[in-house]
Design a protein around this motif. Structure first.
Motif, mmCIF file in Angstrom:
data_model
loop_
_atom_site.group_PDB
_atom_site.id
_atom_site.type_symbol
_atom_site.label_atom_id
_atom_site.label_comp_id
_atom_site.label_asym_id
_atom_site.label_seq_id
_atom_site.Cartn_x
_atom_site.Cartn_y
_atom_site.Cartn_z
ATOM 1 N N GLU A 77 0.822 -1.212 0.000
ATOM 2 C CA GLU A 77 0.000 0.000 0.000
ATOM 3 C C GLU A 77 0.858 1.265 0.000
ATOM 4 O O GLU A 77 0.456 2.297 -0.528
ATOM 5 N N SER A 135 1.725 1.719 -3.719
ATOM 6 C CA SER A 135 0.679 1.640 -4.740
ATOM 7 C C SER A 135 0.384 2.973 -5.427
ATOM 8 O O SER A 135 0.014 3.014 -6.603
ATOM 9 N N CYS A 136 0.556 4.075 -4.702
ATOM 10 C CA CYS A 136 0.250 5.385 -5.279
ATOM 11 C C CYS A 136 1.336 5.883 -6.224
ATOM 12 O O CYS A 136 1.110 6.821 -7.001
ATOM 13 N N LYS A 137 2.517 5.267 -6.187
ATOM 14 C CA LYS A 137 3.640 5.781 -6.969
ATOM 15 C C LYS A 137 3.426 5.619 -8.473
ATOM 16 O O LYS A 137 3.934 6.434 -9.259
ATOM 17 N N ASP A 174 0.466 5.853 -10.025
ATOM 18 C CA ASP A 174 -0.413 6.963 -10.403
ATOM 19 C C ASP A 174 0.340 8.290 -10.407
ATOM 20 O O ASP A 174 0.111 9.139 -11.285
ATOM 21 N N GLU A 175 1.241 8.449 -9.459
ATOM 22 C CA GLU A 175 2.026 9.688 -9.406
ATOM 23 C C GLU A 175 2.917 9.827 -10.648
ATOM 24 O O GLU A 175 3.094 10.935 -11.181
#
Length: 338
Positions: A280, A283-285, A287-288
């Protein structure tokens, strides 16, 4: 009077005592036309002692540069700063050169006059099964003929000009301001990408001097190592994206297409390792990264998202993490890097 060398070979070395001798035994065979610069990047083993031994055995050929630890890129930077050869080559300390093909390269460089870039094949050597794979470019470039990017043909889906395939004019690397980040893996992609728009003349030799060892424990292309070092992969990928406005800075359509192709591979490998980590915190990397590309260049964002690899990855990510893992295996199978 100081002799100008034909080729400078930089050997970045960090705790390389177990394989440095094999590397040096091959690169010194170029003789007095070559300078071999071993850059000891703050090793704590016998790397420096081995390098000094070769300096004594091959005076005028091998030299040692010692520095505090700064990573692979830092070692390449030091080598480029002190290189005196007309041409420049990085040979990692766990890799080696084939003698016959190496001498063929020197013969061509000696006879061709000034050229910005020499491209050769290279060989993946898989330590875990003893097999190898030759990555050829005979379908892309005419053999032994000085050309521009306009004269090259299309690359296949499984072909990339990596650092291992390139012998570059030293002054060109300095002119393009090549300076690699410290304490960062994967900077070989910057060496293989950033100088390309500065190259106006190139020649291809259908031989395979460079042997690239794959499968050594702790190697940076190992899947778990890449996940652990994903921020470094992201850093290199962003640097490549930031380097050029491909639709304004690159006049040659064939070169632009290749550079976009290279970027699509880098993005695909990066986001795939993020997804398969199932962490988690990571996981945002992905999209970034996509947001970074879109904010920088909407057109490039659209082109990269439509690329085959990235389209497959985005589809798999929506369906199942297992598909992403299979996608990574597909990428590895295509590009042979693991």
């Amino acid at each position: 009077m100081k002799t100008i060398k034909l080729l400078s070979i930089v050997v970045p070395s960090y705790n390389s005592q177990d394989y440095l001798r094999h590397c040096l035994d091959t690169v010194v065979l170029g003789g007095q036309e070559v300078e071999v610069i071993v850059v000891d990047d703050g090793s704590t083993d016998s790397t420096a002692e081995i390098a000094r031994e070769y300096c004594g055995r091959f005076p005028g050929i091998v030299r040692l540069e010692q520095k505090e630890n700064g990573g692979h890129g830092s070692a390449v930077n030091r080598g480029l700063e002190v290189a005196t050869g007309t041409y420049f080559k990085v040979v990692d300390s766990d890799d080696w050169l084939d003698t016959s093909d190496y001498l063929s390269v020197l013969t061509l460089l000696r006879s061709i006059g000034s050229v910005d870039l020499l491209i050769t094949n290279y060989v993946y050597e898989y330590s875990y099964n003893g097999k190898h794979k030759v990555m050829r470019f005979s379908n892309v470039f005419p053999q032994g003929k000085v050309i521009s990017w306009d004269s090259m043909h299309r690359f296949r889906f499984d072909q990339l000009m990596l650092m291992h395939s390139m012998f570059c004019r030293t002054d060109l690397l300095r002119e393009c301001g090549l300076k690699l980040p410290e304490h960062t893996f994967y900077v070989d992609n910057l060496v293989a990408y950033l100088p390309l728009p500065y190259v106006k003349s190139l020649v291809y030799l259908d031989c395979s001097p460079y042997h690239y060892l794959i499968g050594r424990g702790g190697q940076s292309v190992n899947t778990q190592v890449m996940i652990k070092q994903i921020d470094q992969q992201l850093k290199v990928t962003r640097m490549m994206i930031e380097a050029y406005d491909l639709f304004k800075d690159i006049e040659c359509e064939k070169l632009r297409r290749y550079m976009i192709f290279y970027l699509s591979m880098m993005v695909a490998i990066t986001v795939t390792h993020i997804y398969i980590a199932e962490d988690e915190r990571l996981s945002c990397k992905a999209d970034e990264l996509w947001d970074f590309i879109r904010q920088r260049d909407e057109k490039l964002y659209a082109v990269l998202q439509r690329s085959f690899l990235n389209s497959c990855i985005m589809f798999g990510q929506k369906i199942s993490p297992r598909l992403i893992a299979r996608g990574l295996n597909l990428i590895k199978h295509i590009y042979k890097f693991s």
